[in-house]
Design an enzyme around this catalytic site. Structure first.
Site, PDB file in Angstrom:
ATOM      1  N   LYS A  75       0.822  -1.217   0.000  1.00  0.00           N
ATOM      2  CA  LYS A  75       0.000   0.000   0.000  1.00  0.00           C
ATOM      3  C   LYS A  75       0.849   1.258   0.000  1.00  0.00           C
ATOM      4  O   LYS A  75       0.510   2.238  -0.647  1.00  0.00           O
ATOM      5  CB  LYS A  75      -0.956   0.019   1.203  1.00  0.00           C
ATOM      6  CG  LYS A  75      -2.178  -0.853   1.009  1.00  0.00           C
ATOM      7  CD  LYS A  75      -3.263  -0.450   1.986  1.00  0.00           C
ATOM      8  CE  LYS A  75      -4.479  -1.340   1.878  1.00  0.00           C
ATOM      9  NZ  LYS A  75      -5.457  -1.098   2.935  1.00  0.00           N
ATOM     10  N   LYS A 118      -5.193 -11.311  -6.186  1.00  0.00           N
ATOM     11  CA  LYS A 118      -6.314 -11.471  -5.252  1.00  0.00           C
ATOM     12  C   LYS A 118      -7.443 -10.519  -5.643  1.00  0.00           C
ATOM     13  O   LYS A 118      -7.186  -9.376  -5.994  1.00  0.00           O
ATOM     14  CB  LYS A 118      -5.794 -11.124  -3.854  1.00  0.00           C
ATOM     15  CG  LYS A 118      -6.754 -11.330  -2.733  1.00  0.00           C
ATOM     16  CD  LYS A 118      -6.236 -10.679  -1.455  1.00  0.00           C
ATOM     17  CE  LYS A 118      -6.309  -9.166  -1.527  1.00  0.00           C
ATOM     18  NZ  LYS A 118      -6.098  -8.458  -0.281  1.00  0.00           N
ATOM     19  N   LYS A 135     -11.120  -4.941  -3.227  1.00  0.00           N
ATOM     20  CA  LYS A 135     -12.099  -3.853  -3.332  1.00  0.00           C
ATOM     21  C   LYS A 135     -11.486  -2.657  -4.046  1.00  0.00           C
ATOM     22  O   LYS A 135     -12.185  -1.890  -4.680  1.00  0.00           O
ATOM     23  CB  LYS A 135     -12.513  -3.371  -1.928  1.00  0.00           C
ATOM     24  CG  LYS A 135     -13.330  -4.336  -1.138  1.00  0.00           C
ATOM     25  CD  LYS A 135     -13.948  -3.593   0.049  1.00  0.00           C
ATOM     26  CE  LYS A 135     -14.003  -4.429   1.301  1.00  0.00           C
ATOM     27  NZ  LYS A 135     -13.010  -4.061   2.302  1.00  0.00           N
TER      28      LYS A 135
HETATM   29  P1  TYM Z   1     -10.928  -6.252   4.263  1.00  0.00           P
HETATM   30  O1  TYM Z   1     -11.952  -5.182   4.463  1.00  0.00           O
HETATM   31  O2  TYM Z   1      -9.893  -6.031   3.213  1.00  0.00           O
HETATM   32  O3  TYM Z   1     -11.601  -7.633   3.939  1.00  0.00           O
HETATM   33  C1  TYM Z   1     -12.619  -8.157   4.748  1.00  0.00           C
HETATM   34  C2  TYM Z   1     -12.512  -9.668   4.835  1.00  0.00           C
HETATM   35  O4  TYM Z   1     -12.553 -10.234   3.514  1.00  0.00           O
HETATM   36  C3  TYM Z   1     -11.444 -11.104   3.333  1.00  0.00           C
HETATM   37  N1  TYM Z   1     -11.029 -11.033   1.917  1.00  0.00           N
HETATM   38  C4  TYM Z   1     -10.936 -12.091   1.097  1.00  0.00           C
HETATM   39  N2  TYM Z   1     -11.160 -13.395   1.301  1.00  0.00           N
HETATM   40  C5  TYM Z   1     -10.983 -14.228   0.241  1.00  0.00           C
HETATM   41  N3  TYM Z   1     -10.611 -13.802  -0.998  1.00  0.00           N
HETATM   42  C6  TYM Z   1     -10.365 -12.492  -1.240  1.00  0.00           C
HETATM   43  N4  TYM Z   1     -10.017 -12.084  -2.457  1.00  0.00           N
HETATM   44  C7  TYM Z   1     -10.536 -11.573  -0.159  1.00  0.00           C
HETATM   45  N5  TYM Z   1     -10.386 -10.227  -0.045  1.00  0.00           N
HETATM   46  C8  TYM Z   1     -10.686  -9.919   1.228  1.00  0.00           C
HETATM   47  C9  TYM Z   1     -10.361 -10.553   4.247  1.00  0.00           C
HETATM   48  O5  TYM Z   1      -9.402 -11.541   4.556  1.00  0.00           O
HETATM   49  C10 TYM Z   1     -11.177 -10.124   5.451  1.00  0.00           C
HETATM   50  O6  TYM Z   1     -11.427 -11.234   6.289  1.00  0.00           O
HETATM   51  N6  TYM Z   1      -7.613  -5.608   7.962  1.00  0.00           N
HETATM   52  C11 TYM Z   1      -8.919  -6.152   7.636  1.00  0.00           C
HETATM   53  C12 TYM Z   1     -10.056  -5.582   8.473  1.00  0.00           C
HETATM   54  C13 TYM Z   1      -9.902  -5.687   9.947  1.00  0.00           C
HETATM   55  C14 TYM Z   1     -10.025  -6.883  10.716  1.00  0.00           C
HETATM   56  C15 TYM Z   1      -9.877  -6.478  12.061  1.00  0.00           C
HETATM   57  C16 TYM Z   1     -10.270  -8.216  10.385  1.00  0.00           C
HETATM   58  C17 TYM Z   1      -9.667  -4.671  10.821  1.00  0.00           C
HETATM   59  N7  TYM Z   1      -9.667  -5.139  12.079  1.00  0.00           N
HETATM   60  C18 TYM Z   1      -9.949  -7.413  13.131  1.00  0.00           C
HETATM   61  C19 TYM Z   1     -10.331  -9.147  11.447  1.00  0.00           C
HETATM   62  C20 TYM Z   1     -10.165  -8.734  12.776  1.00  0.00           C
HETATM   63  C21 TYM Z   1      -9.232  -5.853   6.180  1.00  0.00           C
HETATM   64  O7  TYM Z   1      -8.712  -4.926   5.597  1.00  0.00           O
HETATM   65  O8  TYM Z   1     -10.216  -6.597   5.647  1.00  0.00           O
END
Ligand code: TYM
Length: 329
Positions: free
Chosen positions: A112, A193, A196
């Site tokens: 990032k 991957k 978003k």
């Molecule tokens: P975020 O918002 O990017 O994604 C949310 C969840 O979706 C999963 N994910 C995927 N799983 C499978 N294939 C993909 N292509 C894919 N893209 C995203 C992510 O693994 C996630 O579970 N840092 C985290 C948010 C966060 C968080 C937390 C998660 C903040 N605090 C505490 C767990 C516990 C994030 O950016 O997720």
């Protein structure tokens, strides 16, 4: 005693089937056996500039999508991170026990910060805030997609370091990945991957994409030069379509092989598109219903905050006491 589950999603961009299959679908399954808290992590979203009015709308949209996807707000708690002040406070306390080298090694930080002209300090601190989200509720299990594994390891390292400096304080959280769908790839480029933030109309399927858009995106998905499915020789694009189908259908490996072996790619795509469209249809209907009820989402979020704020306060107080800081109670 029921285990406590915590997970989160950033309210940035459009929630896509990778988020659903990697995280939300698992949450829905786990919520009845565990005490679950699902967090809309708006403080994480602002580590990259967000237009304020868009961010506000995305928070509501995401909460409605959680419910539409099957999170029952009577059983689970849906909470907005910025509404519970302890997340940011605990993040600071944890920052002070986290070596900066641990943060600079994070692959998401490297990716990032390379893509931003000037990376804000928030991007470096991002995983500490994530550790705070988890540790503040003393969560036992964190169901996420594979891309979050490194952040979860860091969370355990931070918890361990705190515990060894100040005495046993935090529960050690486990990572829980889905058996199928932990890493859904982009339809336009199956080496990347699904994300978003990635640009490109054919990259991701949003949970709110209409059926004709879902069909068009899947029919145009990148495959390879073979004519039909060969399980001995699966290209990344075909493997990804099969993963998407299997994760939505919950079919066994055996059934997948029997059904799809030798199938032409065009037919695989048609069947994958129908599976995705028919699985998302009830989610989209529930979403529209909920969004048409004025105040419904706000009530869910206010209740969620009220329910978990005392747990968060108790942890922050304990941590402050352990560190020798001044507390009110
Ligand atoms: P975020 O918002 O990017 O994604 C949310 C969840 O979706 C999963 N994910 C995927 N799983 C499978 N294939 C993909 N292509 C894919 N893209 C995203 C992510 O693994 C996630 O579970 N840092 C985290 C948010 C966060 C968080 C937390 C998660 C903040 N605090 C505490 C767990 C516990 C994030 O950016 O997720």
């Amino acid at each position: 005693m029921k285990k406590r589950v915590l997970s989160g999603v950033q309210p940035s961009g459009d929630l896509h089937i990778g988020n659903y299959l990697g995280a939300l679908k698992n949450w829905v399954r786990m919520q009845h056996d565990c005490e679950s808290i699902f967090c809309i992590v708006d403080l994480h979203a602002i580590t990259v500039y967000q237009r304020p009015e868009e961010l506000r709308a995305k928070i509501t949209e995401l909460a409605a999508l959680f419910v539409a996807a099957g999170i029952d707000p009577k059983v689970s708690t849906i909470v907005v991170q910025s509404m519970v002040h302890g997340h940011a406070e605990l993040a600071w306390l944890l920052t002070c026990v986290t070596p900066v080298g641990w943060l600079q090694r994070m692959t998401q930080y490297k990716a990032k910060s390379d893509s931003q002209g000037t990376a804000g300090d928030g991007l470096l601190q991002y995983p500490v805030l994530m550790a705070a989200d988890i540790l503040i509720y003393q969560a036992h299990v964190v169901p996420v997609g594979e891309d979050q594994s490194q952040h979860l390891e860091l969370t355990r390292d931070i918890a361990q370091r705190f515990n060894s400096l100040y005495g046993e304080t935090f529960v050690m959280p486990e990572t829980s990945l889905p058996a199928v769908g932990a890493r859904v790839m982009g339809l336009d480029d199956p080496e990347k991957k699904m994300s978003k933030s990635a640009a490109g109309a054919g990259h991701a399927i949003a949970l709110l994409d209409p059926p004709e858009v879902i069909r068009r995106k899947i029919m145009r998905a990148t495959t390879d030069s073979l004519p039909a499915v060969d399980f001995e020789n699966l290209g990344a694009g075909v493997r990804n379509l099969l993963t998407i189908f299997q994760a939505f259908s919950d079919w066994s490996d055996d059934r997948m092989q029997r059904h799809f072996s030798g199938m032409r790619y065009g037919d695989l795509k048609k069947q994958a598109a129908e599976m995705v469209a028919s699985s998302l249809d009830p989610i989209q209907r529930r979403y529209r219903e909920l969004m048409s009820e004025p105040g419904a989402v706000d009530r869910i979020l206010a209740e969620g905050c009220q329910r978990v704020a005392p747990i968060a306060d108790a942890t922050v107080n304990l941590v402050k006491q352990r560190m020798g800081l001044y507390t009110r109670s």
